[in-house]
Design a protein around this motif. Structure first.
Motif, PDB file in Angstrom:
ATOM      1  N   ASP A   1       0.830  -1.199   0.000  1.00  0.00           N
ATOM      2  CA  ASP A   1       0.000   0.000   0.000  1.00  0.00           C
ATOM      3  C   ASP A   1       0.870   1.257   0.000  1.00  0.00           C
ATOM      4  O   ASP A   1       2.090   1.194   0.138  1.00  0.00           O
ATOM      5  N   LYS A   2       0.223   2.394  -0.175  1.00  0.00           N
ATOM      6  CA  LYS A   2       0.936   3.662  -0.319  1.00  0.00           C
ATOM      7  C   LYS A   2       1.787   3.963   0.909  1.00  0.00           C
ATOM      8  O   LYS A   2       2.923   4.429   0.782  1.00  0.00           O
ATOM      9  N   ASN A   3       1.273   3.709   2.094  1.00  0.00           N
ATOM     10  CA  ASN A   3       2.016   3.972   3.320  1.00  0.00           C
ATOM     11  C   ASN A   3       3.283   3.112   3.375  1.00  0.00           C
ATOM     12  O   ASN A   3       4.351   3.600   3.742  1.00  0.00           O
TER      13      ASN A   3
ATOM     14  N   ASP B   1       4.901   1.919   0.817  1.00  0.00           N
ATOM     15  CA  ASP B   1       5.817   2.451  -0.200  1.00  0.00           C
ATOM     16  C   ASP B   1       6.577   3.669   0.330  1.00  0.00           C
ATOM     17  O   ASP B   1       7.774   3.812   0.097  1.00  0.00           O
ATOM     18  N   GLU B   2       5.874   4.536   1.047  1.00  0.00           N
ATOM     19  CA  GLU B   2       6.513   5.726   1.611  1.00  0.00           C
ATOM     20  C   GLU B   2       7.545   5.342   2.665  1.00  0.00           C
ATOM     21  O   GLU B   2       8.638   5.916   2.714  1.00  0.00           O
ATOM     22  N   ILE B   3       7.194   4.379   3.502  1.00  0.00           N
ATOM     23  CA  ILE B   3       8.122   3.916   4.534  1.00  0.00           C
ATOM     24  C   ILE B   3       9.361   3.307   3.890  1.00  0.00           C
ATOM     25  O   ILE B   3      10.492   3.622   4.256  1.00  0.00           O
TER      26      ILE B   3
ATOM     27  N   SER C   1      10.545   3.830   0.896  1.00  0.00           N
ATOM     28  CA  SER C   1      11.295   4.893   0.231  1.00  0.00           C
ATOM     29  C   SER C   1      12.179   5.638   1.232  1.00  0.00           C
ATOM     30  O   SER C   1      13.349   5.927   0.956  1.00  0.00           O
ATOM     31  N   GLY C   2      11.647   5.935   2.391  1.00  0.00           N
ATOM     32  CA  GLY C   2      12.415   6.617   3.432  1.00  0.00           C
ATOM     33  C   GLY C   2      13.568   5.767   3.939  1.00  0.00           C
ATOM     34  O   GLY C   2      14.675   6.271   4.166  1.00  0.00           O
TER      35      GLY C   2
END
Length: 117
Positions: free
Chosen positions: A2-4, A6-8, A10-11
């Motif tokens: 999920d998007k969350n 993916d953001e995690i 990426s960070g």
């Protein structure tokens, strides 16, 4: 994912890259190289680095005595070339050892985890 997630991810990838960029830069500066060429070279080798990240890093490493720089004013435009100092070469060798030990230890952790599954 999920998007969350993916953001995690990426960070976390960004943190890994930040932690290894000094080693990457030192590995490429055995002979004098200018900043833009270094950006291109690293990118071609799968290590993308933004110029806005690289130039402050080069200045910091120079301030620490790991790099030296000189201006080349011949040619169409002036370029600042960077290369490692003797201390920079020594630090690079030691960092490579730390990196190799870390990779070995990480691989051992993953092998242990694989045995548990």
């Amino acid at each position: 994912m999920d998007k969350n997630a993916d953001e995690i991810l990426s960070g976390l990838v960004l943190e890994l890259r930040r932690g290894s960029i000094v080693l990457c830069v030192l590995s490429q500066l055995g002979s004098p190289t200018y900043g833009y060429n270094l950006v291109q070279s690293l990118s071609e080798k799968g290590i993308p680095v933004d110029a806005n990240t690289l130039y402050p890093l080069l200045r910091r490493l120079e301030g620490q005595g790991l790099l030296q720089s000189s201006w080349e004013v011949e040619g169409p435009k002036p370029r600042k070339y960077y290369s490692t100092t003797k201390m920079g070469d020594e630090i690079y060798i030691r960092l490579r050892k730390v990196w190799a030990d870390t990779v070995k230890n990480m691989n051992a952790l993953w092998e242990d985890k694989k045995d548990e599954q």
